[in-house]
Write an enzyme that holds these catalytic residues in place. Sequence first.
Site, PDB file in Angstrom:
ATOM      1  N   GLU A 322       0.846  -1.206   0.000  1.00 35.12           N
ATOM      2  CA  GLU A 322       0.000   0.000   0.000  1.00 35.12           C
ATOM      3  C   GLU A 322       0.875   1.248   0.000  1.00 35.12           C
ATOM      4  OE1 GLU A 322      -2.580   1.682  -0.172  1.00 35.12           O
ATOM      5  OE2 GLU A 322      -4.393   0.476   0.133  1.00 35.12           O
ATOM      6  N   ARG A 415      -7.767   1.142  12.942  1.00 39.08           N
ATOM      7  CA  ARG A 415      -6.411   1.553  12.582  1.00 39.08           C
ATOM      8  C   ARG A 415      -6.464   2.601  11.479  1.00 39.08           C
ATOM      9  NH1 ARG A 415      -4.728  -0.261   7.637  1.00 39.08           N
ATOM     10  NH2 ARG A 415      -5.562  -2.239   6.812  1.00 39.08           N
ATOM     11  N   ASN A 417      -5.608   4.066   7.888  1.00 38.56           N
ATOM     12  CA  ASN A 417      -5.374   3.446   6.585  1.00 38.56           C
ATOM     13  C   ASN A 417      -4.642   4.437   5.682  1.00 38.56           C
ATOM     14  OD1 ASN A 417      -5.574   1.058   5.042  1.00 38.56           O
ATOM     15  ND2 ASN A 417      -7.264   1.917   3.861  1.00 38.56           N
ATOM     16  N   GLU A 435     -11.052  -5.525  11.054  1.00 43.40           N
ATOM     17  CA  GLU A 435     -11.307  -6.471   9.963  1.00 43.40           C
ATOM     18  C   GLU A 435     -10.960  -7.875  10.415  1.00 43.40           C
ATOM     19  OE1 GLU A 435      -8.763  -5.755   6.552  1.00 43.40           O
ATOM     20  OE2 GLU A 435      -7.303  -4.747   7.809  1.00 43.40           O
ATOM     21  N   ASN A 468      -9.826   5.402   2.142  1.00 43.62           N
ATOM     22  CA  ASN A 468      -8.798   5.076   1.157  1.00 43.62           C
ATOM     23  C   ASN A 468      -8.410   6.287   0.322  1.00 43.62           C
ATOM     24  OD1 ASN A 468      -7.268   2.637   0.764  1.00 43.62           O
ATOM     25  ND2 ASN A 468      -9.206   1.534   0.852  1.00 43.62           N
ATOM     26  N   ASP A 520      -9.853   1.567  -4.457  1.00 43.17           N
ATOM     27  CA  ASP A 520      -8.878   1.634  -3.366  1.00 43.17           C
ATOM     28  C   ASP A 520      -8.101   2.942  -3.473  1.00 43.17           C
ATOM     29  OD1 ASP A 520      -6.999   0.925  -1.329  1.00 43.17           O
ATOM     30  OD2 ASP A 520      -7.318  -1.181  -1.770  1.00 43.17           O
TER      31      ASP A 520
END
Length: 613
Positions: A322, A415, A417, A435, A468, A520
């Site tokens: 990521e 958390r 991202n 998740e 995202n 995303d």
Amino acid sequence: MSHTKHNDSHHAKDGIIDFTAGFLGGVALVYVGQPLDTVKVKMQTFPNLYTNMIYCFKHTFLTDGVARGLYAGTVPALVANVGENSVLFLGYGFCQKFMQKVTRTDDIGNLSTLSNATAGFLAAFFSSLVLCPTELIKCKLQAMYEVEKQEIALNRAFKRVGPFSLTAQILRSDGVTGLFRGLTPTLMREMPGYFFFFGGYEGARELLKQPDQSKEDIGVAKTMVAGASGGVIFWTTTYPFDVIKSRVQVDSKLSGGLIATLLHIAKNEGVTALYNGLTPTLSSAYEFAALEMAGKGGRGDILGLAGSKVVEEVPYACKLGEGPHWDGLTQSLYYVDIFECAIHKYTPSTKSHTKVIVGKNNVSFCIPIEGKENSFLISYGRQIASITWDGVSDKIADFQKIAEVEEEEDLAGNRINDGKCDRSGRLWFGTMGPESEMIKIVPNKGSFYSLNADGKVTQHFGQVTCSNGLSWSADDKTFYYIDSATCEITQYDYDITSGVIANKKLVFSLKEVGIEGFPDGHTIDTDGNLWIAVFDGSRVIKIDPRRKNTLLQTVDIPAKQTTSVAFGGPNLDELYVTSAGDSGSNSMLPSPNGSVFKVTGLGVKGYDGVRAK
């Protein structure tokens, strides 16, 4: 590098590509279609001798053979078609840009069929000036056998000559203007003809594309069909002017103008004479498909200069790759493996790769800090922190917590991202709920925040499931955002001075367009279009955020779970794509899932990653 320099360089490259595409298309068109063109000219200028295509073709072949008969006038035809098509496609590209400005369209890819047709109409004016002299020589050479027979029957001396001697004869007798005999009917054929040609071509491409597809991705066969459609429309709408042009150019005794010649033919030979030779012309409509494949429609795939996409694997697999960030100062790509709590550095020029594990908490982004060598702003669980890393060693130093969000007990499983800095260096980031496995996230537990240089955190909105992608428009007035669970890309009005976002608006819905997967991470190019990684979709999509649900391009990636994108490379024209290798069930998907991919040949540029301040 300024936005203007990026665009000027891109436009110059487009011009070279369009010119070269037209050149190759012109060569292909002549060698494929010259015999039928010769038959067409003979039937137009000598309708009393040739009443059908088959007889004309056979008679020409038997009397003059291939080289002096069916391929008579090939040299000037090459010059004519290569010159015309090179100028035509070069002019078409620039006329498209002109129409883009006139109609205030965001992107050339979004021009309407009418605008594209008008661009073709304007471009044909310039190509006609190149075409007329060379086509004059071509037509005279193609009809030379019949003219010779007529002159001999009248007891006049006649000597066959080649293209250069014929050109010299015309210049001696009529001067330079003699080479432009037939210019008016040429303009009357070319300008309306290319209005209908490009209109038909672009309209056909629009009709042939699938709902989740852009016109650029319809493939070879459909592009050829679109080109052939344009060719048929071109000739059926303008053919009488082509007959007049051929008559005027071959028969120097015809002194009347366009209207007088048209009326003379209609009165003495009937209206159908204005369509004599149309059959071989329509039979060669496939030439236009070949021209388009070597030209505008398939220029990138054939020339390899732009639009010819190459996807290259950078084989350093991540569980959950990521946060790609291109650092122009070091010419390196930084990205993270969230599940491994690691930061990666990849330098393309040396193909060197290093990584460091930060600790035991998830790291979702890593952004260099302005003015501080080897210093980075990172996320760490629900914290924002600064670290020092030299990019080589396997340990970090100077971990300093700056802020923490969502410290409430019921948000302990959240958390941070995705996160990025706007052009002022202000950090923007969002959170996501717990998740249980990949994609299975507790809904509406996260929020979206910004962090100022003074360490103050501002919450802008809540009810986020999986925060995202973030990007800003070049004028810093629009902010683009994704909550992946919604399958939507939204935009907000943005004030870079105050850091206020407002007026949420839907830009693109994957569900409405019919694209499987979840949006995303994303980035923006210098044309203002967004490039979005589609998780569980094995692709990156390019959209125009200024027009709702407008898909411009799809790039297939050989990894199911693409996660984010960033432009990089020395010219910022390489698109780096991260992906996830974790299957969501404590196992890794097969290679190349989890790798980073470099996509080249897209024909667009992006921006350097912005450092934190």
